[in-house]
Design an enzyme around this catalytic site. Sequence first.
Site, PDB file in Angstrom:
ATOM      1  N   GLU A 139      10.983  29.135  17.734  1.00  0.00           N
ATOM      2  CA  GLU A 139      10.917  28.591  19.084  1.00  0.00           C
ATOM      3  C   GLU A 139      12.158  28.879  19.930  1.00  0.00           C
ATOM      4  O   GLU A 139      12.058  29.061  21.142  1.00  0.00           O
ATOM      5  CB  GLU A 139      10.715  27.064  19.013  1.00  0.00           C
ATOM      6  CG  GLU A 139       9.355  26.629  18.504  1.00  0.00           C
ATOM      7  CD  GLU A 139       8.268  26.796  19.555  1.00  0.00           C
ATOM      8  OE1 GLU A 139       8.585  27.219  20.679  1.00  0.00           O
ATOM      9  OE2 GLU A 139       7.097  26.515  19.250  1.00  0.00           O
ATOM     10  N   SER A 399      -2.825 -25.688 -16.361  1.00  0.00           N
ATOM     11  CA  SER A 399      -1.704 -26.078 -17.232  1.00  0.00           C
ATOM     12  C   SER A 399      -0.392 -25.414 -16.852  1.00  0.00           C
ATOM     13  O   SER A 399       0.608 -25.597 -17.563  1.00  0.00           O
ATOM     14  CB  SER A 399      -2.038 -25.732 -18.689  1.00  0.00           C
ATOM     15  OG  SER A 399      -3.179 -26.430 -19.129  1.00  0.00           O
TER      16      SER A 399
END
Length: 745
Positions: A139, A399
Site C-alpha cells: 500500500e 448436605s
Amino acid sequence: MWRLPPSSRTCTAPTASGGPASARWTSPRRGDVLSPHESGTGSSPPPRGEGSAPARFRKLKIAAASLALLLATATATLLHYAANLPPLDLAAASERSTVVLDREGRLLRPFLTADGRWKLPVGTGDVDPRYLAMLKAYEDRRFDSHAGIDPLGLVRAAGQMLWNGRIVSGGSTLTMQVARLLEPREERSLGAKLRQAVRAVELERRFTKTEILDLYLTLAPFGGNLEGVRAASLAWFGKEPKRLSTAEAALLVALPQSPETRRPDRFVEAARKARDRVLARVEQAGLATAAEVAAARDEPVPTARKPFPTLAPHVAEQVVAEAPAARSHRLSLDARLQSALEALARDRSLGLSPQVSIAILAVDNETGEIRASVGGVDYFAAERAGSLDLTRALRSPGSALKPFIYALAFDNGIAHPETMLEDRPARYGLYVPENFDMTFQGMVSARKALQLSLNVPAVELLSALGPQRFLSRLRDAGVAVAMPREGGAPGLAIGLGGLGITLQDLTRLYVGLARGGDVAPLKVRAEDGGAPSPRLVEPVAAWYVADTLLGAPPPLNAVPGRIAFKTGTSYGYRDAWAVGFDRKHTIGVWVGRADNGAVPGLVGRVVAAPILFDAFARLGLDPRPFPRPPDSIVATSAHLPPPLRHLRQDVPKTVAAMTTPSLRLAFPPEGARIDLAASAADGRPELNLKVAGGAPPYTWLVDGAPILSPTRRREAIWQPPGKGFLRISVIDGTGASESVSVRLQ
C-alpha cells in the site's frame, strides 16, 4: 565568436522578381578572421538578437517567475483551503466495541457497537509484524519517510492513468487512507483527493507513524460489519492477528481495498485473486520466498465467518451492565481455564437430560478472585435456560452445609473431630431426621460422621449449637441465606438443606475453610478490594474440618486424599453439589435443572463429584498439606478431655465405659407416694435413696439443692424436713443425671 569587418563584404538588395540577392565578396585581408558561415562550413547566420544569451536568460527568468507564481498561488490556495477546513473529527477513531478481557488481557467476549459493527481495539503491538511489512510493501512503500503525501506515488499513479486510460492505482498513502476513513465520502473527485491530502499532512503533524498505523488497523473495513484488522482476523480465521500465516496476512492486506466485492463468504474467487496479487508483490519485495508464496497460494480462502469468542458470557454481561460507559473491562478470570471448564461442562452434559445444566466456579483462595465462572452449559440453549447465570441462583444445598455445622461446633468447644456421636433413630419434636441410605452406623466419631455425610449426627450437633446461632454466624460472614416463605424460627432442617444459597456463596464459605476461617469476598475484577473479610471460625476449627474432608471417600477412579471436598443432594433430587479445595484453589460444582425440576438419580456424589475432580485435573492440584495450627489437639477419643469425649452429657465419656449400665434412680420410683410415718426412726422420718448403674461418685439433690456430700455408695438416707411434693435428682461421676417426682405424706 567568428567576426568579419564590415568593409570586407558587400550586400545587394534582392531583385524585383524576388530572386535571390546578388552578393560580391572581396578577398579578406591578411589577419581577418572568417566565421564558420563565411568559410562555407556552417549554415546561414541567424538574424541578430535570436539565440543570443540575453534572450535565453530572459525566457528562463519568465518561466521561473511563472512557475514561482503558480506555486505561490497553489500554495496560497492550499493554505486557504486548509485554513477553512473544520477541525479533524476523531470520533470515528475513538468509537470502539466494548470488550471484556481476562486477567492477562486475552479476549473473553466482545460486544457490538451501538450501530451494529465489530470494531475491536488494536495496535501495532497486537499484530503480526509480517502483516505490517506486507501492508507497507503493497500500500505505501515510503510510509516511514513521507510526510503524509508521496509525490513519487502520485506521479506513478498519474502515469499509469495516462498510459492505461483508466485509474490503475490511486496514489493514496496509508495516511491519506486514514484521513478518508476518518471523514468518509462517497464521491471520488479531485476535491476529495485534495481534502485527503490536506488531512494527511495534518495527521502526520499531529501523530506519530505508529499512531497513524494504529488508526488504520482500527478503522480499515474488511467486509460486512467488520472494521479493524483484529475483528477481521477473529471473524475470518478465528484467532487473534498476533500470529498469521503468509496467506492470512496477504488476505487481510487485500480486503480493505474493496471490502464488499472481495468478501470471502460471498466472493471467494475475487478474494483469492486479490490475495494472490498481494502475494506476488510480497515476493517481489523480498518479504517471502518463492516456496512460501507458492504454499500460501495453495492455502484455501475461508468461505464463512467464524463466531466471536463468548467466554464467560454471564459474567461479561454483568460487568458491562454495571459500567456501560466503559469500553474495556479487565476481569480476574483466566481465559484458558474458563475455556477448559466450559468444555468440561458441555462434555458432561451429554450424559444428562437435555434440561439439566451445570454451573462451575473456580476461586483463588489467597485473593478471593474468581478464576473461572461457568453459569450454564450453553448460553444459547433455551431448553436449559442458558442465559441464566446459575452460579447466582438460590438452591437447596442438601448436605453441603454440614462442614460448617461441624466447624462451628468445633469452634465453640462443643465437639472435636474424635468426639463420639450417636447415629441412631432420634426425634426432635415433630422432626425425625434420617440418613440418605436409611441405615444407621451406631456410635461414630465426628470425623467419620462428616466423611460419610451422616444426617443424624449432624442434626444432633446443630441441636447443641442452635439453628438460629448457626444462621447468624453464616450471615455475619457475609453469606446471603434465604429461608422458606412460611417464616417462623429456623428449625433443625436447615442443616440438611432446608434453606436457599447460591453456588457463589457456598463456594465462598469453602474458600473460608481453606483460608483458616477467614471468609474473603469473591472478586471478579482484580482491582476490586477494600471489602472486609469476616471470620467464620478460628483457624483450629477450620483445620479440623479441612483435615476431615481430605479423608472423604472420593468418587470412582479418583485418587483419595488429594482434595478436601463435600457433596450434597437436595430433597427430591433437584440439586447435586460438590465443593472442594486444596491450598491454592476452591472449586464449586452444581448440577440440576434451572426450573428446579426433579431429576431421578441426581446425586451429588455420583454426578457432581466426578465433575469436581475433573475440574481440578484441568486446573492443577496443589499437593501441599494444610498447615496445622499450633494449638490444635490431635488425639484419640479416649485421650481427649472428658467434656469432648462424647457429645451427650448423660453417657460415659470413654468407649470402654460404654458397657456400664446407664444411670437409673432405683428408689423412690417416679410418682411414688411415700408415708413418712412408716419409715420414722426415733420419731424422725427418713427416706431411703437408691441408684442403679452410672459411675460414682453420686451427688443427690432435692428441688435442685444438694442434700448430701458426694458418695461412692449407691444408697443414701435423707431426713426430709416435712411433707409435700419433691423433685429428687442424682448426678453420677460422668455428669449423667436422673430425676423423679414424689409426694411425701
